[in-house]
Design a protein around this motif. Structure first.
Motif, PDB file in Angstrom:
ATOM      1  N   VAL A  18      -9.418  -8.738  27.186  1.00 22.46           N
ATOM      2  CA  VAL A  18      -8.830  -7.608  26.454  1.00 22.46           C
ATOM      3  C   VAL A  18      -8.894  -7.854  24.952  1.00 22.46           C
ATOM      4  N   GLU A  19      -8.598  -9.098  24.547  1.00 25.38           N
ATOM      5  CA  GLU A  19      -8.651  -9.447  23.120  1.00 25.38           C
ATOM      6  C   GLU A  19     -10.057  -9.229  22.578  1.00 25.38           C
ATOM      7  N   LEU A  20     -11.034  -9.645  23.392  1.00 24.05           N
ATOM      8  CA  LEU A  20     -12.428  -9.489  22.994  1.00 24.05           C
ATOM      9  C   LEU A  20     -12.758  -8.006  22.797  1.00 24.05           C
ATOM     10  N   ILE A  22     -10.664  -5.580  22.129  1.00 23.83           N
ATOM     11  CA  ILE A  22      -9.988  -5.075  20.926  1.00 23.83           C
ATOM     12  C   ILE A  22     -10.762  -5.481  19.675  1.00 23.83           C
ATOM     13  N   PHE A  23     -11.226  -6.740  19.694  1.00 23.58           N
ATOM     14  CA  PHE A  23     -11.979  -7.183  18.518  1.00 23.58           C
ATOM     15  C   PHE A  23     -13.254  -6.360  18.338  1.00 23.58           C
ATOM     16  N   PHE A  24     -13.938  -6.093  19.447  1.00 21.69           N
ATOM     17  CA  PHE A  24     -15.169  -5.294  19.341  1.00 21.69           C
ATOM     18  C   PHE A  24     -14.874  -3.900  18.801  1.00 21.69           C
ATOM     19  N   VAL A  26     -12.468  -3.145  16.706  1.00 26.90           N
ATOM     20  CA  VAL A  26     -12.263  -3.300  15.257  1.00 26.90           C
ATOM     21  C   VAL A  26     -13.607  -3.487  14.562  1.00 26.90           C
ATOM     22  N   LEU A  27     -14.437  -4.376  15.141  1.00 35.67           N
ATOM     23  CA  LEU A  27     -15.750  -4.650  14.555  1.00 35.67           C
ATOM     24  C   LEU A  27     -16.570  -3.361  14.451  1.00 35.67           C
ATOM     25  N   PHE A  29     -15.524  -0.246  14.488  1.00 33.39           N
ATOM     26  CA  PHE A  29     -14.919   0.712  13.559  1.00 33.39           C
ATOM     27  C   PHE A  29     -15.245   0.340  12.112  1.00 33.39           C
ATOM     28  N   LEU A  30     -15.042  -0.930  11.797  1.00 35.11           N
ATOM     29  CA  LEU A  30     -15.284  -1.356  10.410  1.00 35.11           C
ATOM     30  C   LEU A  30     -16.764  -1.220  10.069  1.00 35.11           C
ATOM     31  N   TYR A  33     -17.509   2.803  10.014  1.00 36.43           N
ATOM     32  CA  TYR A  33     -16.835   3.718   9.096  1.00 36.43           C
ATOM     33  C   TYR A  33     -16.407   3.110   7.763  1.00 36.43           C
ATOM     34  N   VAL A  34     -16.037   1.834   7.791  1.00 39.80           N
ATOM     35  CA  VAL A  34     -15.382   1.296   6.593  1.00 39.80           C
ATOM     36  C   VAL A  34     -16.365   0.583   5.665  1.00 39.80           C
ATOM     37  N   LEU A  35     -17.108  -0.402   6.205  1.00 37.52           N
ATOM     38  CA  LEU A  35     -17.968  -1.200   5.333  1.00 37.52           C
ATOM     39  C   LEU A  35     -19.047  -0.372   4.623  1.00 37.52           C
ATOM     40  N   ARG A  37     -18.830   2.584   3.568  1.00 37.33           N
ATOM     41  CA  ARG A  37     -18.167   3.282   2.463  1.00 37.33           C
ATOM     42  C   ARG A  37     -17.873   2.302   1.312  1.00 37.33           C
ATOM     43  N   VAL A  38     -17.395   1.104   1.681  1.00 38.78           N
ATOM     44  CA  VAL A  38     -17.103   0.094   0.649  1.00 38.78           C
ATOM     45  C   VAL A  38     -18.374  -0.214  -0.131  1.00 38.78           C
TER      46      VAL A  38
ATOM     47  N   THR B  35      -1.912  -7.629  19.353  1.00 43.44           N
ATOM     48  CA  THR B  35      -3.308  -7.582  18.884  1.00 43.44           C
ATOM     49  C   THR B  35      -3.725  -6.147  18.616  1.00 43.44           C
ATOM     50  N   MET B  43      -7.648  -1.004  11.189  1.00 43.08           N
ATOM     51  CA  MET B  43      -8.461   0.215  11.201  1.00 43.08           C
ATOM     52  C   MET B  43      -7.806   1.302  10.352  1.00 43.08           C
ATOM     53  N   MET B  49      -8.503   3.520   3.155  1.00 40.21           N
ATOM     54  CA  MET B  49      -9.351   3.128   2.021  1.00 40.21           C
ATOM     55  C   MET B  49     -10.556   4.049   1.929  1.00 40.21           C
ATOM     56  N   ARG B  50     -11.155   4.309   3.117  1.00 32.70           N
ATOM     57  CA  ARG B  50     -12.356   5.149   3.180  1.00 32.70           C
ATOM     58  C   ARG B  50     -12.075   6.536   2.631  1.00 32.70           C
ATOM     59  N   SER B  93     -14.498  -8.415   9.788  1.00 34.21           N
ATOM     60  CA  SER B  93     -13.585  -8.017  10.863  1.00 34.21           C
ATOM     61  C   SER B  93     -12.717  -9.192  11.281  1.00 34.21           C
ATOM     62  N   LEU B  97      -8.719  -8.954  10.871  1.00 36.11           N
ATOM     63  CA  LEU B  97      -7.935  -8.933  12.103  1.00 36.11           C
ATOM     64  C   LEU B  97      -7.054 -10.180  12.187  1.00 36.11           C
ATOM     65  N   ALA B 129     -11.123 -16.090  22.197  1.00 37.69           N
ATOM     66  CA  ALA B 129     -12.015 -14.927  22.239  1.00 37.69           C
ATOM     67  C   ALA B 129     -12.901 -14.900  21.005  1.00 37.69           C
TER      68      ALA B 129
END
Lengths: 182, 245
Positions: A18-20, A22-24, A26-27, A29-30, A33-35, A37-38, B35, B43, B49-50, B93, B97, B129
């Protein structure tokens, strides 16, 4: 459902997956959408700064060009001014020289005319003197010899006498001129 | 710290709210919640920020993102080269995180025996993980660069006698990467639990020490996030390094 030491807490369980996940999330999304733009705004800002720098560079270059042109114009103006002054000086000098030459010529002309007058007067005086002296010599000789002389003898006598007198006068004149020039 | 002492002080060690899920086994529900909370915060901050990002004068949030992204990009660019630009989102990330996960425990929970919200980094599941993910990705990158033979050859580099050490060295990477984070955050939680478990007559000392410890713990959180992201890049560098060995 508490499980204290139910298992060793250093051993992972299903949470790992599950942690993995969630991390994916976040990865993803960033990264999606985010990086971007940055990076976009940072690039944009960098471009703005680069543009501003190049503008400043351009402005500097232009001002330098203007200054160079200004200096060139100033140099040209200065050269022209110097040339004008030189021209004026040269003209003045020419005018001075011309008037000096004219005056000199006038002077020479006057001197020459005066000299001519003097010469002709002297010549006339010498002619007159020569005529009078011929008569005087004939008269004196006729008185001495007591008889009249014929035409040819008179002429010969007069010429000889005048020639001697003139020779003497010439010698005297030369000595006199030498004395005068000293 | 001896577990008996911890037990006397009624300090929970590796204590989680769990649930059994078919196919996944035991799940630490609290870790998953925290988490997820950390992920949502990261996010959310990214989204915010975006929405507000400007090429003009950046705000504090944008400045933070830009600082992290540009320093990670610099690291990746200088250590790995432009071909590995895809490592930047990974490292960023991980940094954010882990940082937010570490900082979740900012409130010491007076009535909880430990932090108000225990950090998910104090659970090995998140740490492993991330550590194992980095290990898998770097190993894959290494195999892509050197080929299978080339990858395994580096275990037999001279002196060959050191082969077991080389294997252990490689396997220790994901383990140390995960356990370093876990240990630091776990210890932070135990410190708070210890301070809270002071008897009532020492409550003033308890409060004072907690106030001193907490900012330091937050600082440790930053350091750990930074180290995790940096080591990710460095492990990539070791993995794709073909010269020297």
């Amino acid at each position: 459902m508490k499980a204290v030491f139910a298992s060793n807490f250093l051993v992972p369980n299903g949470t790992f997956i599950v942690e993995l996940v969630i991390f994916f999330l976040v990865l993803g999304f960033l990264a999606r959408y985010v990086l971007p733009r940055v990076n976009e705004v940072m690039d944009e800002r960098q471009n703005t700064i680069r543009q501003a720098l190049s503008d400043a560079e351009e402005a500097k270059r232009r001002s330098e060009e203007a200054e160079t042109e200004y200096r060139k114009a100033m140099d040209e103006a200065r050269t022209q001014a110097r040339q004008l002054v030189e021209e004026a000086n040269r003209l003045g000098e020419d005018l001075r020289n011309q008037s000096r030459e004219r005056a000199e010529a006038e002077y020479q002309r006057i001197i020459a005319r005066a000299q001519g007058d003097i010469d002709s007067s002297a010549r006339r005086a010498a002619e007159e003197l020569r005529g009078q002296m011929g008569d005087l010599v004939v008269t004196v000789v006729e008185r001495v010899i007591g008889q009249a002389m014929d035409q040819a003898a008179q002429k010969a006598l007069i010429d000889r006498t005048i020639g001697e007198v003139e020779r003497e006068a010439g010698a005297d004149n030369g000595a006199g001129n030498a004395g005068a020039s000293r | 710290m001896h577990s008996a002492v911890l037990a006397i002080a009624n300090i929970p060690v590796g204590d989680h709210i769990t649930a059994k899920v078919p196919g996944l086994g035991t799940l630490n529900i609290d870790t998953i919640y925290t988490t997820a909370a950390a992920a949502l915060i990261v996010m959310g901050l990214g989204w915010r920020m975006r929405a507000k990002a400007t090429a003009g004068v950046p705000g504090k949030l944008q400045l933070t993102w830009e600082t992290i992204v540009s320093s990670v990009s610099d690291q990746v660019e200088t250590n790995l080269g432009p071909k590995y630009r895809h490592v930047v989102p990974l490292a960023v990330s991980i940094f954010f995180l882990v940082l937010v996960a570490d900082w979740l425990e900012i409130l010491p929970g007076i009535f909880h025996n430990t932090d108000y919200i225990p950090s998910p980094s104090a659970d090995v599941n998140l740490c492993y993980a991330l550590g194992i993910l980095v290990f898998v990705l770097t190993t894959a990158a290494s195999i892509r660069v050197k080929g299978i033979g080339g990858y395994f050859k580096h275990y037999f580099r001279k002196p060959v006698v050191m082969f077991p050490i080389h294997v252990i060295e490689e396997l220790a990477k994901p383990l140390t990467l995960g356990l370093r984070l876990f240990g630091n955050l776990f210890a932070g939680g135990i410190m708070i639990a210890l301070l809270i478990s002071f008897p009532l007559k020492l409550s003033l000392a308890s409060v004072v020490f907690t106030l001193i410890w907490k900012p330091f713990d937050m600082f440790i959180g930053v350091i750990q996030a930074f180290i995790f992201a940096l080591l990710t890049i460095l492990y990539y560098q070791f993995a794709i390094d073909t010269g020297g060995h």
